[in-house]
Design a protein around this motif. Sequence first.
Motif, PDB file in Angstrom:
ATOM      1  N   GLN A 268      -5.456   1.950 -10.924  1.00 14.30           N
ATOM      2  CA  GLN A 268      -4.260   1.863 -10.086  1.00 14.30           C
ATOM      3  C   GLN A 268      -4.620   1.485  -8.651  1.00 14.30           C
ATOM      4  N   VAL A 269      -5.680   2.093  -8.138  1.00 13.67           N
ATOM      5  CA  VAL A 269      -6.101   1.801  -6.769  1.00 13.67           C
ATOM      6  C   VAL A 269      -6.534   0.347  -6.644  1.00 13.67           C
TER       7      VAL A 269
ATOM      8  N   MET B 144      -3.543  -1.832  -6.478  1.00 13.56           N
ATOM      9  CA  MET B 144      -2.874  -1.757  -5.186  1.00 13.56           C
ATOM     10  C   MET B 144      -3.624  -2.548  -4.111  1.00 13.56           C
TER      11      MET B 144
ATOM     12  N   VAL C 105     -10.871   5.460  -4.706  1.00 16.98           N
ATOM     13  CA  VAL C 105     -10.917   4.313  -3.796  1.00 16.98           C
ATOM     14  C   VAL C 105     -12.316   3.715  -3.800  1.00 16.98           C
TER      15      VAL C 105
ATOM     16  N   MET D 186       0.848  -1.187   0.000  1.00 18.63           N
ATOM     17  CA  MET D 186       0.000   0.000   0.000  1.00 18.63           C
ATOM     18  C   MET D 186       0.884   1.238   0.000  1.00 18.63           C
ATOM     19  N   GLN D 187       1.413   1.605  -1.164  1.00 18.72           N
ATOM     20  CA  GLN D 187       2.297   2.736  -1.308  1.00 18.72           C
ATOM     21  C   GLN D 187       1.591   3.875  -2.035  1.00 18.72           C
ATOM     22  N   PRO D 188       1.970   5.136  -1.742  1.00 15.81           N
ATOM     23  CA  PRO D 188       1.411   6.253  -2.516  1.00 15.81           C
ATOM     24  C   PRO D 188       1.668   6.042  -4.003  1.00 15.81           C
ATOM     25  N   ILE D 189       0.698   6.374  -4.824  1.00 15.00           N
ATOM     26  CA  ILE D 189       0.816   6.142  -6.256  1.00 15.00           C
ATOM     27  C   ILE D 189       0.832   7.448  -7.018  1.00 15.00           C
TER      28      ILE D 189
ATOM     29  N   ILE E 143      -7.587   3.626   3.461  1.00 19.26           N
ATOM     30  CA  ILE E 143      -6.971   3.194   2.204  1.00 19.26           C
ATOM     31  C   ILE E 143      -6.568   4.407   1.378  1.00 19.26           C
ATOM     32  N   SER E 144      -7.459   5.403   1.298  1.00 20.20           N
ATOM     33  CA  SER E 144      -7.161   6.594   0.496  1.00 20.20           C
ATOM     34  C   SER E 144      -5.959   7.345   1.069  1.00 20.20           C
TER      35      SER E 144
ATOM     36  N   LYS F  14      -3.417   6.004   2.787  1.00 25.40           N
ATOM     37  CA  LYS F  14      -2.208   5.230   2.505  1.00 25.40           C
ATOM     38  C   LYS F  14      -1.758   5.392   1.061  1.00 25.40           C
ATOM     39  N   LEU F  15      -2.711   5.468   0.150  1.00 31.31           N
ATOM     40  CA  LEU F  15      -2.387   5.576  -1.272  1.00 31.31           C
ATOM     41  C   LEU F  15      -2.167   7.014  -1.719  1.00 31.31           C
TER      42      LEU F  15
END
Length: 239
Positions: A16-17, A20, A52, A4-7, A41-42, A44-45
């Motif tokens: 993309q979400v 992930m 999301v 769960m990395q920033p995209i 989740i939002s 973290k990303l």
Amino acid sequence: MSSMQPIQQKASLTEQVSTMIRAAIVAGEMAPGEHYSAIGISEKLGVSRTPVREALQLLEKEGIVTVAKNRGVRVNQISLDEIVEVFQLRLAIEPAAASRGVRNATEDDIKQLKSLHQRMLEIGETGDGRATLEADKEFHLYLLGLAGNAKLDNVVGELRNLVLAHGQTTVPFARSSQDLAGDREEIMAAILAKDPQAAAVAVRDHVMRTAQMLIKSVCSRTEGLDAKPFLERLDALIS
């Protein structure tokens, strides 16, 4: 490293979400039965709630998650019956598609498949199970895509995702990422020989081995669950 990395802000944030979230489930960072916050989740990303929410709606349609009002999202547990049914379908359609794909393959296609195969072997050596699974998926979908049936491509992609996105994999429970990457030699040999029949046999054997290992692995980690009746059902649609 967390899945769960920033995209980056590219085209189709929703896609993309969803990718992930699938990766987090495969990596065990989002476990079946647990509830997770869409807001969390939002954060973290590093994206807004809208992509999301859209991604979760897509995953819910595929049966991977359940979105509950005021309770967040829950990763659904896939049963062994469902796993068997998924692999029954894969055994029924992938060998024929691989045969057609090899028959249709151009020299450029064969070159690309060699490249994808080599990339998968290299990633497998790193021990990164999730990346190896992604490379494996890319290799197989390219080969099957050469059959020229877009609906088949979609079905196969969904079937693979249905199992992987529930966190059910043979890596690392039944084999290493190196073993996974190396289990393509017969398929690659058939491609290089331009032998459609051999490709069909090799793909069928590969899918069957994967199914057998996955079922045995799940049963070995579940007290009182016998693998035999599930294994016996695998080729029921084609025998």
